[in-house]
Design a protein around this motif. Sequence first.
Motif, short mmCIF file in Angstrom:
data_model
loop_
_atom_site.label_atom_id
_atom_site.label_comp_id
_atom_site.label_asym_id
_atom_site.label_seq_id
_atom_site.Cartn_x
_atom_site.Cartn_y
_atom_site.Cartn_z
N ARG A 165 41.40 47.23 21.52
CA ARG A 165 40.74 46.37 22.66
C ARG A 165 39.83 45.51 22.20
O ARG A 165 39.48 44.37 22.81
CB ARG A 165 40.09 47.42 23.38
CG ARG A 165 39.27 47.10 24.66
CD ARG A 165 38.50 48.30 25.45
NE ARG A 165 39.55 49.36 26.15
CZ ARG A 165 39.49 50.43 25.36
NH1 ARG A 165 38.73 50.77 24.53
NH2 ARG A 165 40.47 51.60 26.19
N ALA A 222 39.53 41.46 22.92
CA ALA A 222 38.31 40.71 23.68
C ALA A 222 37.87 39.45 23.04
O ALA A 222 37.20 38.35 23.59
CB ALA A 222 37.23 41.89 24.01
N SER A 235 45.13 44.86 26.30
CA SER A 235 45.05 43.64 26.19
C SER A 235 46.09 43.10 27.00
O SER A 235 47.12 42.62 26.73
CB SER A 235 45.54 43.28 24.75
OG SER A 235 45.65 41.94 24.54
#
Length: 570
Positions: free
Chosen positions: A136, A140, A172
């Motif tokens: 994650r 980002a 994602s």
Amino acid sequence: MGLMRTIQGRRGVLRGLGGTFLATAVPTAGATVAHSSERQQVDTIILAERIYTMDARDTVVDAVAIRGGRILRTGKRSDILGLKGRRTRVVDLGDYTVLPGFVDPHMHSNFAGLRPWLDVGPFSTPTMDDARTKIRNAAAMAGQGVWVQAKMLDPSIMPGRPFSRQDLDQLSPNVPVFILESNGHNAYANSRAIELAGLTKDTPDPPQGRFERGPDGSLTGRLEEPPAFQPFIQVMTAPSASELVEYLRADLNDAAAKGCTALHDCGVGGLFAEADISLIEAALQDTPPVRYAGMLVSTHYEKWKQMGLRPGLHSPNFSFSGIKAWSDGSNQGLTGYQRKPYLNSSNRGALNYSPEEIETLVRTLHADGWPIGIHANGDAAIDVVLDAFERGTGGEGGHKYRHRIEHCSILHDDQIRRMKALGISPSFLIGHVHYWGRAFRDRLLGPERANRLDPCRSALAGGLRISLHSDYNVTPIDPLRCIENAVLRDMNEGGGILNPAECISPLEAIRAVTIDAAWQCHLDDVCGSLEVGKSADLVVLERDPTTVSPDTLRSIRIHSTWLGGQEVTR
């Protein structure tokens, strides 16, 4: 290897490396013991409280004289100091311990291209939820057109729920994600990656590969075997030739920092055939920290013949030791070929080739004078490989050529007897016991078969010479950790000992990462023991591994590593 060939670029990615690169020359054995009249020619004298030579008598001395990068004499401090000349450097290491430099007899340069990938494996990431957090966060921070490429995932020993396509889409939704398991046989992708790879529910499975599907035929995001990875790899960015050289050189430096003075690559040519050789030679330029040997992959054997390659020294500091083949897959990936099914399953794993094909390969390579190393994890795969050696060599020649079985993981007494008769030795991925022991015992194979995992004591008792290896990057290159794993056989997950009857002594484990590893790799005339005429390759330890508590072996600090009489790390 099919996976790595596509991961690291197109066929011409290494073309710019060109031909042979020069490196430090390999010293040759055969020097005679010096007389006192030669004292002016002694370059270095090393003194230490304990210097384990690892010769045939396990001689321990406290002084070594070095000339021209080779060992001139070993013995008592007073005798060796008598050779001191005006220009001789004396290095007094006090109460430190000196061993021959460590040899990792089975690692892979092919994985150097994965160096910048995100590590979500069990050595750095304890649980599946921790891996989710890393994915994650990486998504980002990803820029336009960048993939999240992750490596080393191992659901067999990382607690938590396995990845699914839906999981990865939540982590994602817009950035493509591709995650490779540490065994190299399974991977995972999110919807964006599946879209970029051009796959739909109607895309057929590739030969020898599978796109896992749900009950309605939709892709789950799980990919099985390298042919299923290739549509994704083809649309990823690849490292440049110079980056690959940089990554491999960094691997060599890391190995030297762990006390290695020699590495043995069990897959040379698996990426780009002859261009792999140029990659390795480029990384060995400019005073390399280790010497290097390797087995060429069997899949390009006709090319190796056309190039006129033969066993032995190929270029300075780089030699060919044999030909490597793969009979089956990974036990923890459920593709190692077993005599009986995995627990709670009808699956026995699978062979990569038919028994007849393996026998034909052995017959051809043996007749052509090549030492052979064959990867075999499951006990049924070991049976097939031993049959191939027995029939393909006529039962002869193994002792001469030092044929090997790589990993040789689930090994029974009847197989040890066959190996002894055929002159075949095992190289154990001893990290299996430490990192996967409980998984094998409780979830994959059951206690009886798990007790046969890497049976070092039984192999030694059966008269086999053994070695211990990392299979980098399956486990990290760290010979002291390998020694500890063989001595303790402790299980990282939940504690406990996996079959203590198979534990070996520290000195026996040291032999398995020094002289016996060098012998398997056809390097024992150069390194592996501190004997007259051999290269002065050694590692200096701050504590004696034969006397410390076994559970502290891996934590012994390495003071320095020496190659050819020169200090390369400190």
